[in-house]
Design an enzyme around this catalytic site. Structure first.
Site, PDB file in Angstrom:
ATOM      1  N   ASP A  34      19.666 -45.017   9.670  1.00  0.00           N
ATOM      2  CA  ASP A  34      19.951 -46.110   8.785  1.00  0.00           C
ATOM      3  C   ASP A  34      21.156 -45.636   7.719  1.00  0.00           C
ATOM      4  OD1 ASP A  34      18.635 -43.991   7.546  1.00  0.00           O
ATOM      5  OD2 ASP A  34      18.072 -44.881   5.759  1.00  0.00           O
ATOM      6  N   ARG A  56      29.876 -48.611  16.150  1.00  0.00           N
ATOM      7  CA  ARG A  56      28.497 -48.316  15.425  1.00  0.00           C
ATOM      8  C   ARG A  56      27.426 -48.815  16.397  1.00  0.00           C
ATOM      9  NH1 ARG A  56      31.805 -49.946  11.235  1.00  0.00           N
ATOM     10  NH2 ARG A  56      30.822 -52.111  11.026  1.00  0.00           N
ATOM     11  N   LYS A 147      12.162 -48.381   3.895  1.00  0.00           N
ATOM     12  CA  LYS A 147      12.521 -46.999   3.141  1.00  0.00           C
ATOM     13  C   LYS A 147      13.693 -47.274   1.973  1.00  0.00           C
ATOM     14  CE  LYS A 147      16.067 -44.358   3.247  1.00  0.00           C
ATOM     15  NZ  LYS A 147      17.035 -43.449   3.798  1.00  0.00           N
ATOM     16  N   GLU A 188      10.867 -42.310  -1.193  1.00  0.00           N
ATOM     17  CA  GLU A 188      11.734 -41.236  -1.147  1.00  0.00           C
ATOM     18  C   GLU A 188      12.393 -40.761  -2.384  1.00  0.00           C
ATOM     19  OE1 GLU A 188      15.743 -39.510   1.518  1.00  0.00           O
ATOM     20  OE2 GLU A 188      15.011 -41.603   1.633  1.00  0.00           O
ATOM     21  N   GLU A 190      14.322 -37.973  -3.573  1.00  0.00           N
ATOM     22  CA  GLU A 190      14.856 -36.604  -3.113  1.00  0.00           C
ATOM     23  C   GLU A 190      15.517 -35.695  -4.108  1.00  0.00           C
ATOM     24  OE1 GLU A 190      18.583 -34.984  -0.255  1.00  0.00           O
ATOM     25  OE2 GLU A 190      18.077 -37.227  -0.248  1.00  0.00           O
ATOM     26  N   LYS A 230       8.729 -39.616   1.652  1.00  0.00           N
ATOM     27  CA  LYS A 230       9.656 -38.900   2.301  1.00  0.00           C
ATOM     28  C   LYS A 230      10.329 -37.880   1.136  1.00  0.00           C
ATOM     29  CE  LYS A 230      13.946 -39.258   5.181  1.00  0.00           C
ATOM     30  NZ  LYS A 230      14.578 -40.226   5.774  1.00  0.00           N
ATOM     31  N   SER A 301      11.314 -36.972   9.068  1.00  0.00           N
ATOM     32  CA  SER A 301      12.062 -38.329   9.140  1.00  0.00           C
ATOM     33  C   SER A 301      13.544 -37.832   8.968  1.00  0.00           C
ATOM     34  CB  SER A 301      11.784 -39.384   7.878  1.00  0.00           C
ATOM     35  OG  SER A 301      12.325 -40.365   7.843  1.00  0.00           O
ATOM     36  N   TYR A 363      23.907 -42.191   1.326  1.00  0.00           N
ATOM     37  CA  TYR A 363      23.705 -42.845   2.605  1.00  0.00           C
ATOM     38  C   TYR A 363      24.634 -43.859   2.709  1.00  0.00           C
ATOM     39  CZ  TYR A 363      19.898 -40.058   4.543  1.00  0.00           C
ATOM     40  OH  TYR A 363      19.127 -39.269   5.397  1.00  0.00           O
TER      41      TYR A 363
END
Length: 363
Positions: A34, A56, A147, A188, A190, A230, A301, A363
């Site tokens: 992603d 891509r 997510k 998630e 993180e 996650k 993941s 990301y």
């Protein structure tokens, strides 16, 4: 009279529970594909491939066209919005290709991090506006899970109370909206590995962040059996002079989860967080070998830790397609074995030992 009205029917709860359990089936995990256009562009640049839509598409098609073999250890794939609506050379959509091979499609739904005013360089994640409509459309278009990533940093003064509270609440709001629309939310929070902090500090902060997260999920009445977590593995900062064994990392990680994550959660799908492919696999294997009760599935993941060798093997050349796919399947098998505590080594690819750390990763 109840203090709150359940927002999910028993049928909807059952659907979410089944999806979540399927994603964390024994020996299986998630391929995180992603990356945003900018992030995948950086990866393509490293192999001298131009960052245009066709390249891509070709790369994501490479990942998803491994046939039934992909499903042996990959249960789900997280897609980027662009990829969701692209087609393979045979005319199939990427979603159709994944589903035909028994892989569950998922979707990244946050729209990135923004500064959190009044803090020392901390952030929160945006994307709640219009999320219900987007989730309904993604469900209609074939996705079964989603997510959302929040990011917290360890420094002398962070993460702050405000950052932990705000990010926990935004994750809970996202989770509620996803569940209302039939998507299993992957939560998630993180904690970045940037810095020179030791393992004990990483454990203490991760425990606190997860405690805030599950307090918010409880406050929002989230159906935990229809969610997945996650998190980061508990590792020392990238610049920490002291090195820790996989067994020490595993014990700190499992202890953290036991103190904070309710057993109602079906599974924990760890992010790789800039670890090398081999380190991520070895740590996951150690986590599944800790002599402590682990009431959840503990699997992967991974994005960078599943794709680094694939990208190097592919190099943007059609003739390298099969070799690149073999790298993906080899890495997925290693991670699948690690999710069972059965990895014995020997699966390192061309990028196996290379650090994949990116400072302040986005990301």
């Amino acid at each position: 009279m109840p203090r709150f009205v359940p927002y999910l029917t028993p049928e909807k709860e059952d659907e979410l529970r089944k999806i979540a359990n399927a994603i964390v089936a024994p020996g299986k995990g998630i391929l995180a594909a992603d990356e945003s256009t900018a992030t995948i562009g950086k990866r393509l640049t490293q192999i001298h491939v131009e960052n245009v839509e066709e390249n891509r598409r070709a790369y994501r098609q490479l990942l998803f066209s491994c046939g039934k073999a992909l499903n042996e250890h990959i249960s789900g794939v997280i897609l980027y919005h662009e990829t969701l609506y692209q087609k393979a050379d045979n005319g199939q959509t990427m979603v159709e290709m994944l589903r035909s091979n028994g892989v569950i499609p998922g979707i990244k739904v946050d729209t990135g991090t923004v500064p959190l005013a009044g803090t020392d360089g901390e952030c929160t994640t945006q994307g709640l506006d219009g999320l219900a409509e987007r989730c309904a459309q993604y469900k209609k278009d074939g996705c079964d899970f989603a997510k959302w990533r929040c990011v917290l940093k360890i420094t002398e003064h962070t993460p702050s109370y405000l950052a932990m509270l705000e990010n926990a609440n935004v994750l809970a709001r996202y989770a509620m909206i996803c569940q209302q629309n039939g998507l299993v939310p992957i939560v998630e929070p993180e904690v970045l590995c940037d810095g020179d902090h030791d393992l004990e500090t990483a454990q203490r902060i991760t425990e606190k962040v997860l405690a805030f997260t599950y307090k918010a999920l409880a406050d929002h009445h989230i159906f935990l059996e229809g969610t997945l977590l996650k998190p980061n593995m508990v590792t020392a900062g990238q610049s920490c002079p002291k090195k820790y064994t996989p067994q020490q990392v595993a014990l700190a990680t499992v202890t953290t989860l036991r103190r904070t994550v309710p057993p109602a959660v079906p599974g924990v799908t760890f992010l790789s967080g800039g670890q090398s492919e081999e380190d991520a696999t070895v740590h996951l294997n150690a986590i599944n070998s800790v002599p402590l009760t682990r009431p959840w599935a503990l699997t992967f993941s991974f994005g960078r830790a599943l794709q680094a060798s694939v990208l190097q093997a592919w190099g943007g050349k059609t003739e390298n397609l099969k070799t690149a796919q073999e790298e993906l399947l080899k890495r997925a098998k290693a991670d699948g074995l690690a999710a069972l505590g059965k990895y014995t080594g020997g699966a390192a690819g061309t990028a196996g030992g290379q650090s994949l750390f990116v400072a302040d990763h986005k990301y």
